[in-house]
Design a protein around this motif. Sequence first.
Motif, short mmCIF file in Angstrom:
data_model
loop_
_atom_site.label_atom_id
_atom_site.label_comp_id
_atom_site.label_asym_id
_atom_site.label_seq_id
_atom_site.Cartn_x
_atom_site.Cartn_y
_atom_site.Cartn_z
N PRO A 108 0.79 -1.23 0.00
CA PRO A 108 0.00 0.00 0.00
C PRO A 108 0.82 1.28 0.00
CG PRO A 108 -0.01 -1.03 2.17
CD PRO A 108 0.61 -2.01 1.23
N ASP A 109 2.12 1.17 0.28
CA ASP A 109 2.97 2.36 0.31
C ASP A 109 3.77 2.56 -0.97
OD1 ASP A 109 2.39 3.35 2.94
OD2 ASP A 109 3.47 1.62 3.72
N LEU A 110 3.63 1.64 -1.92
CA LEU A 110 4.36 1.74 -3.18
C LEU A 110 3.40 1.92 -4.35
CD1 LEU A 110 7.03 -1.06 -2.64
CD2 LEU A 110 7.26 1.38 -2.23
N ARG A 111 3.88 2.55 -5.39
CA ARG A 111 3.04 2.85 -6.55
C ARG A 111 2.71 1.59 -7.33
NH1 ARG A 111 1.70 7.21 -9.04
NH2 ARG A 111 3.01 8.46 -7.67
N PHE A 112 1.47 1.47 -7.78
CA PHE A 112 1.04 0.31 -8.55
C PHE A 112 1.27 0.51 -10.05
CE2 PHE A 112 -0.23 -0.85 -4.68
CZ PHE A 112 -1.56 -0.79 -4.29
N ILE A 113 1.09 1.72 -10.54
CA ILE A 113 1.13 1.99 -11.98
C ILE A 113 2.58 2.11 -12.45
CG2 ILE A 113 0.41 3.55 -13.82
CD1 ILE A 113 -1.85 4.50 -11.97
N PRO A 114 3.02 1.30 -13.42
CA PRO A 114 4.40 1.41 -13.93
C PRO A 114 4.66 2.80 -14.50
CG PRO A 114 3.34 -0.61 -14.68
CD PRO A 114 2.27 0.22 -14.07
N ILE A 224 2.05 0.82 6.28
CA ILE A 224 2.64 -0.28 7.03
C ILE A 224 3.18 0.19 8.37
CG2 ILE A 224 4.55 -1.93 7.06
CD1 ILE A 224 4.05 -2.42 4.11
N GLY A 225 3.82 1.37 8.38
CA GLY A 225 4.35 1.92 9.63
C GLY A 225 3.26 2.17 10.65
N THR A 226 2.14 2.74 10.19
CA THR A 226 1.02 3.01 11.10
C THR A 226 0.41 1.72 11.62
OG1 THR A 226 0.50 5.06 9.90
CG2 THR A 226 -1.21 4.18 11.33
N ASN A 227 0.25 0.74 10.74
CA ASN A 227 -0.32 -0.54 11.18
C ASN A 227 0.59 -1.26 12.17
OD1 ASN A 227 -2.90 -0.71 9.92
ND2 ASN A 227 -1.93 -1.10 7.96
N LEU A 228 1.90 -1.15 11.98
CA LEU A 228 2.84 -1.73 12.93
C LEU A 228 2.69 -1.08 14.30
CD1 LEU A 228 6.08 -2.13 10.79
CD2 LEU A 228 5.03 -3.93 12.15
N ALA A 229 2.55 0.26 14.29
CA ALA A 229 2.38 0.99 15.55
C ALA A 229 1.07 0.60 16.22
CB ALA A 229 2.41 2.50 15.27
#
Length: 290
Positions: A108-114, A224-229
Amino acid sequence: FYRQFIKPKASEWIDKLRYSSMLSSPNTHIINIASNWQGTGLITPIQKTVAGIIDTLNPIRMAQGKPKTHFIGEGLAYAKGYYSPSAVKKGFQSILDVLTGKTQVTNPDLRFIPLATSGPAAKIEGALDAVSKPLEAMDQFFRALTESGLTEDYKYAKKAGKLTDSDITDEAYALLFRSKLTGEGQGAVSNFMGSGGEWVKQATKSKYTGWRILAKFTFPFISIGTNLAKVGLEYNPVFGTANMIGNADKTAQASKILMGGVVTAVTAMYGLQGKLHAWYPADPAKRTAM
């Protein structure tokens, strides 16, 4: 198709280079594998077992005549599916699918569209993706194991008389720190943290350049950082108790509080005895001399 009409901006290439650079450390890959296994392969079966024990012994539930929603055998059933040969085989197939391009990056933190589809630009992007693809491949590996574990868990719970059904994909994403940042039933503390993450995500898309750059460079992996927290707070005895407010699954939350409380108590005991010395010498005198 999309890139035939919308050309990538220079800022998108900078983001791609920046994220690839941050993900290039071998330690990042090691930590990713370790945290995924710890969360899905070690903690989850224990948490499900503890939740089953709590629900079985819950006097309030019994007094109200309510049916159980958690069962002691769920943890073992989950582990059986998680570590099954078929799950491992599916996991390795998932790795191959990511590395060969059959499966797109879903982080979710990385771009999907090439950014490019052909020519030198596509080769450059492919080289940059060579860093993030192994991370995604391992995430998909653990997702396959987790979904297999949850499948067996749900089968067991259904046979045991569980009346409510959960979505396997949603729970797997949650266990891999990819769930929605906020949502009904997550609990007051989790939603408070998630709201903060959502605010930062909105700031990364701000029309004001200064805010946008500050948000991107300060919090690179927001979801991901927020979910880890959030997970850390859910297992904290104090914040976990506060997270009971608005929590749709109080039994599961109670199991996390209990597990976190035990770890906190043991850590405190060893700390007070001076036995927590990490890589320093166990002898207090030698530690002082350093």
